[in-house]
Every structure is written in structure tokens, then in C-alpha cells.
Write an enzyme that holds these catalytic residues in place. Structure first.
Site, PDB file in Angstrom:
ATOM      1  N   CYS A 125     -57.029 -17.016   3.103  1.00 38.09           N
ATOM      2  CA  CYS A 125     -56.472 -18.216   2.470  1.00 38.09           C
ATOM      3  C   CYS A 125     -56.586 -19.403   3.426  1.00 38.09           C
ATOM      4  CB  CYS A 125     -55.006 -17.960   2.085  1.00 38.09           C
ATOM      5  SG  CYS A 125     -54.152 -19.427   1.502  1.00 38.09           S
ATOM      6  N   CYS A 139     -53.515 -21.643   3.747  1.00 37.02           N
ATOM      7  CA  CYS A 139     -52.444 -21.052   4.561  1.00 37.02           C
ATOM      8  C   CYS A 139     -52.797 -21.090   6.054  1.00 37.02           C
ATOM      9  CB  CYS A 139     -52.212 -19.586   4.181  1.00 37.02           C
ATOM     10  SG  CYS A 139     -52.229 -19.249   2.423  1.00 37.02           S
ATOM     11  N   ASP A 140     -53.981 -20.635   6.407  1.00 38.17           N
ATOM     12  CA  ASP A 140     -54.298 -20.387   7.818  1.00 38.17           C
ATOM     13  C   ASP A 140     -55.331 -21.345   8.419  1.00 38.17           C
ATOM     14  OD1 ASP A 140     -52.549 -18.144   8.033  1.00 38.17           O
ATOM     15  OD2 ASP A 140     -53.965 -17.004   6.832  1.00 38.17           O
TER      16      ASP A 140
END
Ligand code: NAP
Length: 310
Positions: free
Chosen positions: A135, A138-139
Site C-alpha cells: 500500500c 500507507c507506507d
């Protein structure tokens, strides 16, 4: 007879548990095989409101679980083996098979999530969450100013690459074919982005690393058979997701990929059965949207139970 059974313990299921337990429905959450859902695979969450300093995915899950417990949610480990409906006079009841036990419920919230597809090579597991991610939203921000690789050729790969190009110093898309599956508009944006390059007709043979951190990938051209090494600090897999809808497909409608269908109030075609989170949402797939649909499903379940009581 349970009033509400929530299947799944990611952000959607836990939010539904917080709401239904605060409504005194004493929900039972069936945790599933991947307890906590995809957040458990995420390092730091920086885009969930109220955590300006960020919060780790597992910490978020722990806190939500404690919050649900505080109001009377009960948890049961185990995987769903069966799901069936018993038509009754006035309303249905549902039977959920969990590792040999049969649980009966008046209403059910399905929040079983989706799992990111993996390449199936050993090294991606070795470096999972240490440079291999699923993701970008997200990261991705962890790789500011670094070189990153994205695997895939669909809309997700293009979208993730566009997002990563805002933080990383370069993005290399590795795609197994000679053209994108992605929509033209997404592909055109990628082609117009100076920070993104595409390597066609190539697959990843191995994720390379040193001292438990990713240093690159070895790729192989599927036409010429030649291999090459690319230096990169992270590899983002964007080769699709698989919704965990298998146990429900015989009774509920799914789209062509397998995502459960529901109306805008999270209601499925079975009265008293609601959905929440990534098993239904193929577009946004964020913790915040999972929490939002978990809340909606819980409020709808409460209204439904009120309706059958009176
Ligand atoms: P997808 O459309 O199924 O694309 C997956 C990509 O990964 C394909 O290019 C596929 O290659 C490749 N792939 C699959 N398995 C692979 C493997 N084992 N090794 C290497 N490559 C592999 O999935 P998606 O991109 O996640 O999109 C899913 C759906 O969500 C689509 O309907 C998409 O339009 C939608 N979506 C829309 C947006 C948007 O509009 N903003 C954003 C994201 C997703 P092949 O091309 O060779 O099959």
C-alpha cells in the site's frame, strides 16, 4: 441466539463492534485467520485523523479492540467454515460455522477484508514490511527521496506510482507485459510523469536485500530471457487484491472480481446481513473508509434489530 455477529476484526469489524456494543447489542466478533486485518501489515499510519505523529497499524488495532471490549464486545478466534440462512416467520436467522461450532445470529456484519495478491516468491516474504509493501498511501512516505519499484500494470500500479512520485526520487514500474491494463487516462498520467519510468515485459525474480533492508530487485525480461538488477529501497506490489468473500458467495451477490455487493446503506440482498470494509470496497481501501462503512453497517444492524423486535 446472538443479536449481531461481526465476521472480521480489521478496522471495519472493530468499528462495527464499537458501535453495536455501545448500543448494548453485545456483539460477537469472529476474528478470522488474519486477526486485525491489513493494518497488521502496515508500519506507520500517518493519514488517519487524530494521530498527527502517526500510529503503527498494530497499535491502532489493539486500541480499537480495547475500545470495543470496554463496551462489551466478545471475541472468538477462528475461521468461518460455513454460512447459511434459515427463513423464519417474520425474519431470517443466520448460522455461522466456526471450527466445528455453529453460531446462530439475528444479524450479521461481514467485514472479512481483502488480501493483497503476492508474487509468490520467497524473498518478498523475507522483506515484507521491511521494504516490500502492498500500500503506497500507507507506507510510501517512508521512502522520501529514495528510489522505489512498483510491480503491476493496472490502475492500482499507476495510481500508486503517481502517489510515490510525489515523495520518492524515482519510481520504476516493472510490468510483465508490453502494455498497461490500466485505463488510458491513468496510463497517460504515468507516461507524462518525469519521475516514473516503465520496464516492460519483465517479472521480478528476487527481492534483494542487506541487513534486513531491501536494496533492489532482480528482474528478468520475459522476451529475451536477460536478467538485470535494479537498485531500490522499496518494492510496492500492486498486482491486485482478492476480497475474502468466498464463504458468502453462494448466498450474496458479488461483482466480477468477487467483492460483495451492497446498497449505499451497507445492506446486502439478505435482510439483516450487512457488509463493511474492503470485502465490499474495491475503490478506496483505506483504514478510515473501512471504519466509516463499519459504522454505517453497525447503525443499520441496530435499526434492523429494532425493526424485528417491534
Ligand atoms: P488489476 O486491474 O487486476 O491489475 C493487476 C495488474 O497486476 C495487471 O497489470 C496484472 O498483469 C498484474 N499482475 C497480476 N498478477 C501478477 C503477477 N503474479 N505478477 C506480475 N504481475 C501481475 O488490479 P488493480 O490495478 O488493483 O485494479 C483493480 C480494480 O480497481 C480495477 O478495476 C481498477 O480499474 C480499479 N482501480 C481503479 C482506480 C482508479 O480508477 N483510480 C485505482 C485503483 C484501482 P496483466 O496486465 O498481465 O494481467
Amino acid at each position: 441466539m446472538e443479536k449481531v455477529v461481526i465476521i472480521g476484526s480489521g478496522m471495519a469489524g472493530l468499528t462495527a463492534a464499537i458501535y453495536t456494543s455501545r448500543a448494548n447489542l453485545s456483539p460477537l466478533v469472529i476474528s478470522g485467520k488474519d486477526e486485525g486485518g491489513q493494518l497488521m501489515l502496515t508500519t506507520i499510519v500517518e493519514n488517519y485523523p487524530c494521530f498527527p505523529e502517526g500510529i503503527s497499524g498494530p497499535e491502532m488495532v489493539t486500541r480499537a479492540r480495547e475500545q470495543a471490549k470496554k463496551f462489551g464486545t466478545r471475541f472468538r478466534d477462528g475461521n468461518i467454515e460455513s454460512f447459511s440462512v434459515k427463513a423464519g416467520s417474520g425474519h431470517n436467522t443466520y448460522e455461522i460455522g466456526v471450527e466445528g461450532e455453529k453460531i446462530e445470529a439475528l444479524s450479521v456484519i461481514i467485514a472479512t477484508g481483502a488480501s493483497a495478491k503476492m508474487l509468490g516468491i520467497e524473498s518478498e516474504l523475507k522483506y515484507f514490511n521491511r521494504g516490500v509493501h502492498t500500500c503506497a498511501t500507507c507506507d510510501g512516505p517512508l521512502y522520501g527521496g529514495k528510489d522505489v519499484v512498483v510491480i503491476g500494470g493496472g490502475d492500482s500500479a499507476c495510481e500508486e506510482s503517481m502517489f510515490l512520485s510525489k515523495v520518492a526520487s524515482s519510481v520504476t514500474i516493472v510490468h510483465r507485459r508490453g502494455e498497461f491494463r490500466a485505463s488510458k487516462i491513468m496510463a497517460d498520467r504515468v507516461f507524462a510523469n518525469q519521475k516514473i519510468r516503465v520496464i516492460w515485459n519483465s517479472g521480478v525474480e528476487e527481492v534483494l536485500g542487506e541487513n534486513r533492508r531491501v536494496t533492489g530487485v532482480r528482474i528478468k525480461d520475459v522476451v529475451t530471457g536477460k536478467t538485470a538488477e535494479l537498485k531500490a529501497s522499496a518494492v510496492f506490489l500492486a498486482i491486485g487484491h482478492v476480497p475474502n468473500s468466498q464463504p458468502f458467495r453462494h448466498l450474496l451477490d458479488v461483482d466480477e472480481v468477487g467483492y460483495l455487493k451492497a446498497d449505499s446503506r451497507m445492506r446486502t440482498k439478505l435482510p439483516g446481513v450487512f457488509v463493511a470494509g474492503d470485502v465490499y470496497d474495491r475503490v478506496y481501501r483505506q483504514a478510515i473508509t473501512a471504519a466509516g462503512t463499519g459504522c454505517q453497517a453497525a447503525i443499520e444492524a441496530e435499526r434492523y434489530l429494532d425493526g424485528i423486535e417491534h
